[in-house]
Enzyme design. Structure first.
Site, mmCIF file in Angstrom:
data_model
loop_
_atom_site.group_PDB
_atom_site.id
_atom_site.type_symbol
_atom_site.label_atom_id
_atom_site.label_comp_id
_atom_site.label_asym_id
_atom_site.label_seq_id
_atom_site.Cartn_x
_atom_site.Cartn_y
_atom_site.Cartn_z
ATOM 1 C CE LYS A 171 -3.122 2.738 0.174
ATOM 2 N NZ LYS A 171 -2.952 4.115 1.651
ATOM 3 C CD GLU A 178 -2.325 8.493 -4.361
ATOM 4 O OE1 GLU A 178 -2.565 7.714 -3.299
ATOM 5 O OE2 GLU A 178 -2.950 9.451 -3.528
#
Lengths: 298, 298, 298, 298
Positions: A171, A178
């Site tokens: 993650k 991102e």
């Protein structure tokens, strides 16, 4: 199946709601009475305390922790490790650093409690679209909790990525990527905006979602943001960060991996938050010394 | 409508095919006899030369140029400017620098010929999915050619972005963004790979396409690449570039816009193509001078 | 004054020699008999062990630790903390992380022992030119040891920068800057080398030391390196790092300070050590997927 | 020897003065009467116009052009090319782009006039310390003008680096390096300043000039700047650029050379001049869309 959701904020509340929609029994706890009541109306079983939430479960108890990163996560998980019984399962779905998850996994294991770290992506859209779940933890416990994961996620949106810690690790890297994606779009739209050509940015954002190589979910959201606010009026160019970007850079460095794009995306956020760069002050002073270049006064 | 497609390579051939599928009459020319024959079989009207291709059209003639960037594009467009009649339309769909397109637009205009620059994205998938078209040029000519654009593009995938040059400008920035997106994914997967956790990269690439914030068309393609070749065996870490990335950096600098991510993505490509960094040789020699640090010999 | 020098490698040996030249009494210890003998011949008092070195001192004992960073530094300092008496002084002149120095300072303080961290710059030239010393520690202990610092340093080359840890902190930032300076020169000479102009790099390196804005000690060393080896023959473009650069990046991030130049200098070192970039492999595979761009095979 | 100095600003005025001090005959021209008078008092021979300055010379005439980069340099040099006789020598000592110098060299050559590009470093200190001169041009002309170069430069501070254009090319790279050095120091001092340790920045700047690896002329100037203004009070963190940095990046890209540090130094200057980053606005808007992250309002 039955589980407790601890923390009913933007993420935890939506996740509890989604689980209720899928037929699970969800004991819900949050310090906010309003949050508890909201979920109770949807069918959640409200608890007045963490202890009461645990009492409402039966072995093997499954407790999903979805509280803000930091001390409150640490405290909640430590309490659970001390309170739960061997065979019970703690799932941390929050933004924890994977090193903490590895440590907490060991601490839980010493008491026979299973610890799972579930990296969760999807943001405010997860309620309707499902959450992408990157899950780390021991095989058996992950297997037990799997019905929860598959219902929280969209189809194919859940993966048991490895042992404890690996869920938050994956993650973390996801968020690092991102950062880079966001900065790439940001730079591109700034170059378009600064051009002499009279480019209509909202239209271009929309256009590129149809057949172009750079189409993506983020670009769809950007087109949406521009629809709501074509000039980004009142949006200050000030970008916060919640930690995963810096952790990604730390790990890249620990692994000897060059990560210029992720790092520069992080630094651009830092710069967006500075009133003024002290580095630039030093350089301005220096240029004046060697070249007599004018100092712009404050 | 009727038009000529000049250049039947990977891009031009597919675009001619897509136009034929949509009922347009397409005169096709390419130096390769095989390419011409392939399109002829699909209903294209083959021409033996650029001149013959023009002859097969009637006013206002529309000629789409889809030849490799560089001298051949320049020569083709200059010939067309000299050969076509006032009111005819040249469309450059290739990877031209927008400064060239602005200049060519002026040169065409002096002879009354309309010039349109159509930035084209979509790659090898455009045939079936449609091409995203960023079109620059004079209103009337763009309006005339619009049926071509709308059929080449998927729904909402065509936009008249502004005057001559703006099409290639927007396409250039699009590709600059693409560099950044690619590098962000690249860095992320390298950090995953270098980890002590045994991460299954192909599975993570697939996973993230389902509900995660970083899902995108590029990530779908990456999942596809990993399905075909899970270890990227025999794929050398050597990345070419076709110019738009560097042009984007040039324009960013000309506009005083910081573009660290796009630029570092370009530099990473440069580095991927170097056997050895001379800069690193200099630093290795220097570290030996001041600190006695060991030089690794060649 | 009298002190023990623990560790007689490239740095410690030269520092002991310089102190002997300035009339100090130096007990010398190193596991290498040869190193001890070399210093003994210069007037050092050799000890067979750390314990014996301590015995040869009288209160307040001053022990300068100059051993490789890592476990051996930790072990040596822990032994000293346990062995020395209240009022004695440990000086760590090595490349320790300042967080370790802060911790060791506290551990020493608990036993009444003074701990000083002396960041040391100057490399192999320090013997003749003096070492730049950035010293952190409690006022009184620093004052006691000052004659050592002033004789190791050139004039004005010693500063008590603050409390324990600050010496190694300032030294860390110093090295971060050094990374940036090296990379700036490296890039410049690579751009010169890649030019079509037939630039004589060794002559330019020498030239710039005379009146130019970029003249520096490092540039003098580079001119020297080029004199010895004008083509940098056999010097591999492979650059190690000893930790301070990454620590500087970590601290910059912890402080929310953008440090692009220092960080990219570090990443360039990482890249110099990679056979191949996995990130570049990913991008090459992806470009093939969307654009049919050729993969270079391994 | 005898020459004309065209342009008596900060650089040209000091250079004329230095040449007069070394016994040269210097015809001086500047639109400013005051500037002409100042040099006349030092022994310069004032001219009322460029034409008159040329008249005051005899063959082979040597004209040093030291006017601001841009149109005025172009105009001056074109006038000289048209006015001078075959065998005369134009020296451009200003901040011209080397591509312009190559072109001007050809234009001059067509009329038999010699053109020399003299990259000049040293800033306001050149008057007393000498200017580092990187000279490009034809051998014979450079040889003729050499007494000027050797007297302007400190010992060993002049080099004939190659053909026309190479002087400004080497100067350009020199300035690119300078950008990197400045940014490296800037970042370092910002990291020191942001620390919890109470570091005295002026003292550290001074300290590092004595025996440390990062000592340099720029660091001496920084120590001087801090002496004058320890807190950099009223110095705005706003950094101009005069072009060489961006040209260096352009050439690095043209040569396929990764130059992250020089480029990021340039981008940091751009950022220092922005009120707000549009890129950051885009990212702030996007983060709100996907994660509900708070937008900071303007």
């Amino acid at each position: 199946m039955k589980l407790a959701m601890i923390g009913l904020g933007r993420m935890g509340g939506n996740m509890a709601e989604r689980l209720l929609q899928h037929g699970h029994q969800v004991v819900v706890f949050d310090p906010s009475d309003e949050a508890r009541q909201r979920l109770a109306k949807m069918g959640g079983e409200p608890a007045e305390s963490l202890a009461q939430a645990i009492e409402k479960l039966s072995a093997p108890r499954i407790v999903w922790v979805m509280v803000p990163a930091g001390k409150i996560t640490e405290d909640t998980i430590q309490t659970l490790i001390q309170t739960l019984n061997p065979g019970d399962i703690i799932i941390d779905g929050g933004n924890s650093n994977f090193h903490d998850s590895v440590r907490r996994g060991k601490e839980a294991q010493e008491r026979g409690v299973h610890f799972i770290d579930a990296g969760t992506s999807g943001g405010v859209w997860g309620l309707t679209e499902g959450y992408c779940l990157m899950v780390g933890g021991p095989d058996q416990a992950v297997h037990t909790a799997e019905p929860i994961f598959t219902d929280l996620a969209p189809e194919n949106g859940y993966l048991h990525v490895g042992p404890v810690g690996s869920g938050h690790f994956v993650k973390m890297v996801h968020n690092g990527i991102e950062y880079g994606l966001l900065q790439a779009y940001g730079e591109g739209f700034e170059i378009l905006k600064a051009s002499d050509f009279p480019i209509d940015l909202p239209k271009v954002a929309e256009l590129w979602n149809h057949g172009s190589v750079v189409r993506s979910w983020l670009l769809e959201l950007l087109a949406g943001a521009y629809r709501e606010n074509p000039t980004l009026e009142h949006v200050r160019g000030y970008v916060d960060d919640s930690g995963e970007g810096r952790w990604t850079v730390f790990e890249a460095i620990n692994e000897n991996v060059p990560a210029p794009v992720i790092t520069l995306s992080l630094f651009s956020r830092f710069a967006s938050r500075q009133e003024e760069s002290y580095s630039a002050k030093v350089i301005a002073a220096l240029r004046n010394q060697f070249g007599g270049h004018k100092i712009h006064n404050e």
